[in-house]
Design a protein around this motif. Structure first.
Motif, short mmCIF file in Angstrom:
data_model
loop_
_atom_site.label_atom_id
_atom_site.label_comp_id
_atom_site.label_asym_id
_atom_site.label_seq_id
_atom_site.Cartn_x
_atom_site.Cartn_y
_atom_site.Cartn_z
N ILE A 178 -35.50 19.20 48.11
CA ILE A 178 -34.89 18.57 46.94
C ILE A 178 -33.42 18.93 46.92
O ILE A 178 -33.05 20.11 46.96
N THR A 187 -40.27 24.97 46.02
CA THR A 187 -39.78 23.64 45.62
C THR A 187 -39.52 23.58 44.12
O THR A 187 -38.51 23.02 43.69
N VAL A 223 -33.54 13.50 46.97
CA VAL A 223 -34.27 14.30 47.95
C VAL A 223 -33.64 14.08 49.32
O VAL A 223 -32.87 13.14 49.52
N THR A 232 -31.55 22.11 40.83
CA THR A 232 -30.89 20.82 41.02
C THR A 232 -30.93 19.99 39.74
O THR A 232 -29.96 19.31 39.42
N HIS A 233 -32.01 20.13 39.01
CA HIS A 233 -32.14 19.37 37.76
C HIS A 233 -31.05 19.81 36.78
O HIS A 233 -30.42 18.98 36.12
N HIS A 272 -36.03 22.64 42.45
CA HIS A 272 -35.96 21.49 41.55
C HIS A 272 -35.34 21.88 40.22
O HIS A 272 -34.53 21.15 39.66
N GLN A 290 -37.18 10.36 42.13
CA GLN A 290 -37.90 11.10 41.10
C GLN A 290 -39.40 11.13 41.38
O GLN A 290 -40.06 12.15 41.18
N THR A 344 -33.19 7.12 47.95
CA THR A 344 -33.72 8.44 47.65
C THR A 344 -32.63 9.45 47.35
O THR A 344 -32.91 10.61 47.12
N GLU A 352 -38.10 14.23 35.07
CA GLU A 352 -38.52 13.31 36.14
C GLU A 352 -39.34 12.17 35.53
O GLU A 352 -38.92 11.59 34.55
N LEU A 409 -43.38 18.38 43.80
CA LEU A 409 -43.60 19.46 42.82
C LEU A 409 -45.08 19.73 42.64
O LEU A 409 -45.52 20.87 42.59
N ARG A 462 -39.96 13.53 44.17
CA ARG A 462 -39.86 14.89 43.64
C ARG A 462 -41.13 15.29 42.92
O ARG A 462 -41.62 16.41 43.10
N THR A 463 -41.66 14.39 42.11
CA THR A 463 -42.87 14.74 41.37
C THR A 463 -44.01 15.03 42.31
O THR A 463 -44.77 15.99 42.12
#
Lengths: 364, 87, 157, 410
Positions: free
Chosen positions: A151, A69, A156, A76-77, A73, A92, A284, A233, A99, A95-96
């Motif tokens: 992600i 992941t 997401v 994608t970031h 991430h 976000q 999302t 994020e 992560l 995602r956090t």
């Protein structure tokens, strides 16, 4: 018996993957070392140039099998920055959470792999038993246990399922109890300390020069974490601290690197709890996700093993023109002759295990 | 012929054969293993002579120390790994 | 030192052009190939960490992108604790893609240069051990170049 | 009735009704020639022949008891390790094998899952043995073939030899040498030669380093081991296990408990337990086969039944080591009446083995330099201190006890 070269790998219990470490030993003392890579090279960068931007998340998932992941991430970031996509706030937060769950799973995988390196099989089974809990959690929203592809560019894949927060809280509570329990078995164990104290030392200056980042650098007492220092994020809104340890003034050994990761797991638990507390409702996935991109973007994120960096150049088409991946372990392993020298043969697994090797991301 | 005497001649000839192998061995580690055989068979001779304690001490001291001789044989002689580089 | 002061200071260095701030914490600049080594030596005290060296095949010419990060907070962005990055671009001719190696300044650049040599065929002058790192010894060509021809290799790998 | 008298009467019976008639029958088949079968029948009738037959029986019985124990020890190790690690361990049962056959044949399962796999799993060891026998024996092309085969022979034979050396009680013993414990230690000290030769002959650097480590470990630990045993020998005045165990029953301690050697010689006991762990190469002292850095150490190149016998021989050595510790420090086969002494002996041995299993699965392995440092710098002086204490006990305490009459504490 004079000095001789021993080839450890590509099939060797120490390697945690596929690579070769050639060590020159004088009796049992290491005189020289020469790491060799390339046994797992899949030319991800070249493949990425042939695929559309959103297709590449499949490749990034497979960069590191223990921490997929975080790598997706990072990609994608970077691409979101390239395409100037605004990610919704709820996405976000999700995602956090993902992560940090992944970081927990990755650190537990590392700890489980580290214990057999020291000859402690039971530790592996304990830590991997706990990793299963977090894999269960990661499976709930994403539907898979190893390569999530959760992600996506612009957000997401889907919202968290019902009851996710309660399940997570239950598992986190159990996990915290178990970490306390393990401190007797590992940190307070005399033989564990004998094997890890004052082994594989390097100072913070050396580490920075070698390109060592992440938990290995924080093990030297350096307070540097990209989640705080180049924040992404919603990490700056969350209440947490950078965990650092040092074995002595400004240097790290295997034990401090071990403890940093244990502390980081505790911090991750804090982050997840705080995220659930502050998470807003909302969409999302971004409403507009472009397909083509032009320009260049560079982002760095804090992977489980150090600084993951990606540099994407777009030429206006729907495929990246150049996609460069920087794996933290790539540089860390390049310095291994420096921090292996002078230690005993039995210290090689202890040192190489403590820096948390992942060959999937290293060989790309 | 007496059984004990028969066993004695059998052991004695084995000791002599092993000792010959010690001297004429090509490889130092082979020689040392044959030397251990010599000592073990000598201990058997002691048992025939009803000197059991001496036999035990013979095994404990001489045969046990053979491994040290092997180490010196490996460490102090240069040996080429078969078909490979120098060790 | 604030990042703006740092940009002021950079503009007086030799061989530097096109200084710009592309993010709040990232300074981008172009370097000439000849002055690159002196410039890198001069920034070593602030940027103690060589993060990444990426080589790009810009058809026809090559471009090298160096990323350095400042970990000791000697350069700050306003009052945040954001870590500053420096992005240096060097443009190389296709005929002789060579540049001075910085592996002796930052050890972390060692394998990045080897990788750039391996996959893109850029030669780093003064590198202590410039050989392939990901691909096997004796591999023909540099696969990340855009003109690399795909062919099935009949060798043992 | 001791094992030998039982075997003697068994030998008399078998010789009279079974062996002598058979040999006489064979001798009658070829009358014109002088037939050795006839002289064997004559020899079996004599006292010496019957004694030899009785010893053969006794040795075989002791050997079988040892081998049965070996299976139990391996099973115990697997099950306890599994329980420590929060899993179940082997659970294969004979019924599950039958139903596995049904399953493979494609027949409809006639069982429920819970009933099926609920065996205690002891036949897993037999299955593993069968698997090992059917595997190919690989000899590396460039290995030294002679020593590569000699190594396992030396190691396994010297280990199996141990099984008949220790008595289970004063009446259940295959050997009764007056130098009994020294014979056991002599048999222990042969095995490192097998380790070294097989490690050297494999033509593999990992194997060779493993062999060298084994020899270094032996040198560091043999001396404190024998010195810590010397205290017990001094106190008993004998190498004989029977005398040592009887001596431990003489003195009494608190509440009339027998003063086993573990009480006056506690230091010696600690030193001995550490050294015997290193001698039988169990975690945390299994450096010669440290799988993290040396793959499998000196056994790397071995396969099939050879590797399996290496493993089995190590368990035999572990069992023998625990038996020696029991005889020396834990009062041997002594124990309250209703339980027979042989069972008491096995109970104590198994307690030590379970203790070792707990150690094995809860500590990491230590390093070569640390193990040597521990052996030379700590254990050697401690074992000397132990001998000093024993000498004080033997020489000085009787002198004082003549002057002051102490209550019977020591």
């Amino acid at each position: 018996m004079a000095e001789m070269w021993i080839s450890m790998g590509p099939q060797h219990p120490m390697t945690h993957g596929l690579w070769t470490l050639k060590v020159k030993v004088d009796g049992e003392t290491i005189v020289d070392a020469d790491p060799e890579l390339g046994y797992l090279h899949r030319s991800v960068e070249k493949m990425g140039e042939r695929r559309k931007y959103f297709m590449n998340t499949t490749l990034t998932d497979r960069l590191c099998y223990a921490s997929s992941t975080t790598w997706t991430h990072c990609y994608t970031h970077t691409v979101e920055e390239l395409m100037e996509v605004e990610v919704p706030v709820r996405a976000q937060y999700i995602r956090t959470i993902m992560l940090e769950l992944q970081r927990l799973a990755s650190h537990l995988m590392w700890a489980g792999a580290y214990m057999p390196d020291l000859g402690h099989i039971t530790g592996a089974l304990y830590f991997w038993r706990d990793r299963e809990l977090f894999l269960n959690l990661l499976e709930l929203p994403s539907g898979s246990r190893l390569l999530y592809n959760f992600i996506r560019i612009g957000g997401v894949k889907r919202d968290l399922p019902n009851g996710f927060e309660e399940k997570t809280e239950r598992i986190l509570k159990l996990f915290e109890q178990r970490l306390d329990e393990y401190s007797d078995l590992f940190e307070n164990s005399k033989i564990f300390r004998m094997r890890t104290d004052d082994v594989g030392k390097f100072t913070a200056e050396q580490a920075k020069n070698f390109g060592i980042t992440g938990p290995n650098l924080r093990g030297c007492g350096t307070k540097f974490d990209l989640r705080k220092h180049d924040t992404y994020e919603i990490y700056e809104e969350i209440d947490w601290d950078i965990s650092t340890r040092e074995a002595g003034p400004g240097y790290s050994d295997c034990f401090s690197r071990y403890m940093v990761r244990i502390d980081e797991m505790k911090e991750s638990v804090r982050i997840i709890r705080d995220c659930f507390k502050k998470m807003p409702a909302g969409a999302t996935l971004a409403s507009r996700i472009p397909v083509r991109a032009h320009g260049e973007a560079f982002r760095r994120t804090e992977d489980s093993r150090g600084e993951a960096m990606m540099y994407v150049v777009g030429d206006g088409s729907d495929r990246p023109y150049r996609w460069k991946i920087k794996s933290p372990m790539f540089t860390t392993m390049s310095a291994c002759p420096h921090y292996l020298k002078g230690y005993k043969l039995a210290d090689i697994p202890a040192i190489m295990g403590s820096i948390d090797i992942c060959i999937g991301e290293t060989d790309k | 012929m007496d059984l004990v005497l028969l066993i004695f001649w059998f052991l004695a000839s084995l000791i002599l054969a092993s000792a010959w192998a010690v001297v004429n061995g090509n490889d130092i580690v082979h020689s040392v293993v044959w030397l251990a055989t010599v000592f073990l068979l000598t201990a058997c001779l002691f048992i025939i002579a009803d000197a059991e304690f001496l036999a035990v001490i013979q095994v404990l001291v001489y045969v046990g120390a053979i491994s040290v001789v092997i180490i010196f044989g490996i460490m102090l002689t240069k040996r080429t790994l078969k078909g490979g580089e120098d060790v | 030192m604030n990042i703006d002061e740092f940009m002021q200071q950079l503009s007086s260095s030799k061989g530097v052009s096109n200084i710009s701030k592309i993010r709040k914490n990232t300074v981008k600049l172009d370097l000439t190939k000849e002055e690159s080594l002196d410039f890198f030596v001069s920034i070593k005290s602030e940027f103690e960490h060589c993060s990444l060296i990426s080589a790009i095949d810009n058809q026809p010419d090559f471009e090298l992108v160096y990323h350095f990060s400042c970990m000791n907070q000697s350069i700050v962005v306003d009052d945040s604790n954001c870590a500053v990055m420096l992005e240096a671009h060097i443009y190389l001719k296709r005929e002789a893609p060579s540049v001075d190696s910085i592996a002796n300044i930052w050890f972390g650049a060692d394998w990045h240069e080897r990788e750039a040599f391996d996959l893109m065929g850029i030669y780093f002058i003064g590198h202590p051990d410039l050989r392939r790192v990901l691909l096997p010894e004796g591999f023909a060509g540099h696969p990340l170049r855009k003109d690399y021809v795909y062919e099935i290799h009949e060798e043992e790998w | 009735m001791s094992l030998f008298t039982a075997c003697r009467s068994m030998a008399e019976w078998t010789a009279e009704y079974l062996l002598i008639p058979i040999f006489n029958f064979q001798a009658g088949l070829f009358p014109p020639f002088s037939n050795p079968a006839g002289s064997v029948a004559d020899w079996l009738g004599t006292d010496g022949g019957l004694d030899t037959l009785a010893w053969t029986y006794a040795v075989n019985i002791a050997f079988m008891v040892g081998m049965t124990n070996l299976i139990l020890v391996i099973h115990l190790e697997r099950k306890i390790a599994a329980r420590i690690q929060d899993r179940r361990g082997p659970m294969l049962s004979l019924r599950s094998l039958r139903e596995l056959k049904e399953d493979l044949a494609g027949e409809a399962p006639t069982w429920k899952f819970k009933d099926n796999y609920s065996g205690i799993g002891i036949i897993q060891n037999l299955v593993d043995g069968i698997k090992a026998i059917t595997k190919e024996l690989i000899v590396p092309t460039k290995a030294d073939r002679f020593l590569f085969t000699m190594g396992p022979i030396i190691f396994i034979s010297s280990s199996v030899f141990l099984l008949v050396l220790f008595p289970l009680s004063d009446r259940f013993a295959a050997s009764s040498a007056p130098a009994g414990l020294m014979v056991i230690m002599a048999a222990f000290s042969i095995a490192p030669i097998g380790v070294l030769t097989s490690g050297w002959a494999s033509n593999n650097k990992y194997s060779m380093i493993g062999g060298m480590r084994s020899a270094a470990q032996l040198m560091a630990y043999e001396i404190p081991l024998l010195l810590s045993m010397a205290g017990v020998f001094l106190l008993a005045g004998s190498f004989d296990p029977v005398t040592i165990v009887e001596q431990q029953q003489e003195g009494t301690w608190l509440f009339g408990l027998p003063m086993w050697n573990i009480i006056p010689q506690f230091i010696g006991f600690i030193v001995f337990m550490i050294c015997i762990l290193a001698e039988v190469e169990r975690v945390p002292f299994d450096l010669p086969e440290a799988e993290a850095e040396l793959v499998e150490g000196w056994t790397t190149e071995y396969s099939g039944i050879r590797y399996m016998l290496f493993l089995a021989a190590e368990y035999i050595r572990g069992f023998a080591g625990a038996a020696v510790a029991t005889i020396l420090f834990l009062g041997g086969w002594a124990g309250p009446w209703p339980v027979p002494p042989e069972i008491w002996f096995l109970i104590k041995v198994y307690l030590i083995i379970i203790f070792w299993i707990f150690i094995r699965w809860s500590v990491p392995r230590i390093r070569t330099d640390q193990i040597l440092e521990l052996g030379w710098k700590k254990l050697l002086p401690l074992s000397l201190i132990n001998i000093l204490i024993v000498i004080l006990m033997v020489e000085i305490y009787p002198y004082f006890s003549n002057i002051i009459t102490l209550p019977e504490v020591f």
